[in-house]
Write an enzyme that holds these catalytic residues in place. Structure first.
Site, short mmCIF file in Angstrom:
data_model
loop_
_atom_site.label_atom_id
_atom_site.label_comp_id
_atom_site.label_asym_id
_atom_site.label_seq_id
_atom_site.Cartn_x
_atom_site.Cartn_y
_atom_site.Cartn_z
N GLY A 176 2.66 -1.14 4.41
CA GLY A 176 2.54 0.27 4.08
C GLY A 176 3.90 0.91 3.89
O GLY A 176 4.55 0.72 2.86
N HIS A 210 -10.00 0.68 4.14
CA HIS A 210 -8.75 0.84 4.90
C HIS A 210 -9.01 1.73 6.11
O HIS A 210 -9.83 2.65 6.05
CB HIS A 210 -7.68 1.46 3.99
CG HIS A 210 -6.33 1.49 4.63
ND1 HIS A 210 -5.97 2.47 5.51
CD2 HIS A 210 -5.29 0.64 4.54
CE1 HIS A 210 -4.74 2.23 5.94
NE2 HIS A 210 -4.30 1.12 5.37
N GLU A 214 -6.06 -5.42 10.07
CA GLU A 214 -5.15 -4.32 10.34
C GLU A 214 -5.58 -3.59 11.60
O GLU A 214 -6.40 -2.65 11.53
CB GLU A 214 -5.15 -3.34 9.17
CG GLU A 214 -4.64 -3.93 7.88
CD GLU A 214 -3.98 -2.87 7.00
OE1 GLU A 214 -2.81 -3.03 6.70
OE2 GLU A 214 -4.65 -1.88 6.68
N GLY A 269 0.84 2.25 10.69
CA GLY A 269 1.61 3.49 10.59
C GLY A 269 2.19 3.97 11.91
O GLY A 269 2.65 5.11 12.01
N LYS A 296 0.01 4.22 -0.32
CA LYS A 296 -0.72 5.36 0.27
C LYS A 296 -0.48 6.63 -0.56
O LYS A 296 -0.53 6.59 -1.78
CB LYS A 296 -0.28 5.54 1.73
CG LYS A 296 -0.41 4.25 2.54
CD LYS A 296 -0.36 4.46 4.01
CE LYS A 296 -0.40 3.12 4.73
NZ LYS A 296 -0.60 3.21 6.16
N ASN A 299 0.85 -1.19 0.00
CA ASN A 299 0.00 0.00 0.00
C ASN A 299 0.89 1.24 0.00
O ASN A 299 1.46 1.60 1.03
CB ASN A 299 -0.91 -0.04 1.25
CG ASN A 299 -1.83 1.15 1.33
OD1 ASN A 299 -1.89 1.97 0.41
ND2 ASN A 299 -2.56 1.28 2.44
N SER A 327 2.54 -2.00 10.50
CA SER A 327 3.96 -1.90 10.87
C SER A 327 4.76 -3.16 10.52
O SER A 327 5.69 -3.53 11.25
CB SER A 327 4.09 -1.54 12.36
OG SER A 327 3.49 -0.30 12.62
N GLU A 352 -7.49 4.14 7.32
CA GLU A 352 -7.34 5.58 7.07
C GLU A 352 -8.57 6.14 6.36
O GLU A 352 -8.95 7.29 6.56
CB GLU A 352 -6.03 5.83 6.29
CG GLU A 352 -4.83 5.67 7.21
CD GLU A 352 -3.56 5.19 6.54
OE1 GLU A 352 -3.46 5.22 5.32
OE2 GLU A 352 -2.65 4.75 7.28
P1 PGA Z 1 2.07 0.41 7.73
O1 PGA Z 1 0.67 0.49 6.98
O2 PGA Z 1 2.78 -0.82 7.23
O3 PGA Z 1 2.78 1.66 7.37
O4 PGA Z 1 1.76 0.30 9.19
C1 PGA Z 1 -0.06 -0.68 6.71
C2 PGA Z 1 -1.29 -0.33 5.94
O5 PGA Z 1 -1.80 0.76 6.07
O6 PGA Z 1 -1.79 -1.14 5.16
#
Ligand code: PGA
Length: 245
Positions: A227, A93, A164, A170, A9, A7, A206, A95
């Site tokens: 991510g 997602h 997630e 994140g 983003k 992802n 993460s 976010e």
């Molecule tokens: P991250 O994000 O690996 O930066 O924690 C994962 C995601 O949003 O799918």
């Protein structure tokens, strides 16, 4: 087969997305046991799809509108992504849910739109820190699954779920692999209440090159949604090598 989904983003501009996509496909070794999908920013989706065409790397949308076309300023539909060659889409997602206010009903409509267009939806679910503090992680997951899967006509389509936990996305605080495995088992049980379709479940939050094998070694974790560690080619390549070997 292990699924490694990247992802990107809103981390990269169009040129950076092209460079990352080109480097990924140019350096790709033969990994028959890895299904890799990248999710670029909408602006880069056409370019990255062209770069990945005919390679083992697939491309997906980070978000879709649930209607195919029309007066929906700023939106891009599953149909439009399908037209440019995308084959997957992230749906719901965290976010999108927490920053843009998407509700379970929106996630359901977007999932249906993907299935109608033959796009594989990757439905993201996960509890917040508050849910966990209140011992409500299973309640949150159960509700999110029910709202998407109850009465959903999956047919012969493929569908993925990504677990997630919001507090792990994140933040640099990954979910302990044993805890993630426990949640994956629960998620599979809950999905089985609604469908016989085998739904691969990915872990996201993460994930990096140092912790990925902790998840990959569980038979209940079918892959990872990565991510920030997916936009650095050295690190992402290390993730793929760690899982492939
Ligand atoms: P991250 O994000 O690996 O930066 O924690 C994962 C995601 O949003 O799918």
């Amino acid at each position: 087969m292990t699924h490694i989904f990247a992802n990107w983003k809103m981390y990269l501009d169009v040129v950076e997305s092209r460079v990352l996509g080109e480097t990924l496909v140019d350096t790709w070794k033969t990994h028959d046991n890895i299904n890799c999908v990248v999710f670029p920013t909408p602006l880069a989706a056409v370019d990255v799809t062209e770069i990945c065409e005919g390679t083992p790397v697939s491309v997906g949308a980070q978000n879709v509108a649930w209607v195919p076309r029309g007066a929906y300023t700023g939106a891009s539909s599953a149909m439009l992504y399908k037209n440019i060659g995308c084959t997957y889409a992230l749906v719901g997602h965290s976010e999108r849910r927490y920053i843009f206010g998407e509700r379970n009903i929106d996630v359901r409509k977007k999932t249906e739109a993907c299935l109608e267009q033959n796009i594989i939806p990757v439905i993201c679910i996960g509890e917040s820190q508050k849910d966990r503090d209140n011992g409500k992680e299973e309640y949150r997951i159960k509700k999110q699954i029910m709202r998407v899967f109850d009465g959903l006509n999956i047919g012969d389509s493929k569908i993925f779920v990504a677990y997630e936990p919001v507090w792990a996305v994140g933040t640099g605080i990954p979910c302990d692999p044993d805890e993630a495995e426990k949640m994956h088992i629960y998620i599979k049980e809950q999905i089985a209440e609604f469908t016989d379709v085998q739904v691969p479940i990915l872990y996201g939050g993460s994930v990096n090159a140092d912790n990925v094998t902790g998840y990959a070694s569980s038979s209940h974790i079918d892959g990872m949604l990565v991510g920030s560690a997916s936009v650095k080619i050295e690190e992402f390549s290390r993730i793929i090598e760690a899982v492939a070997s």
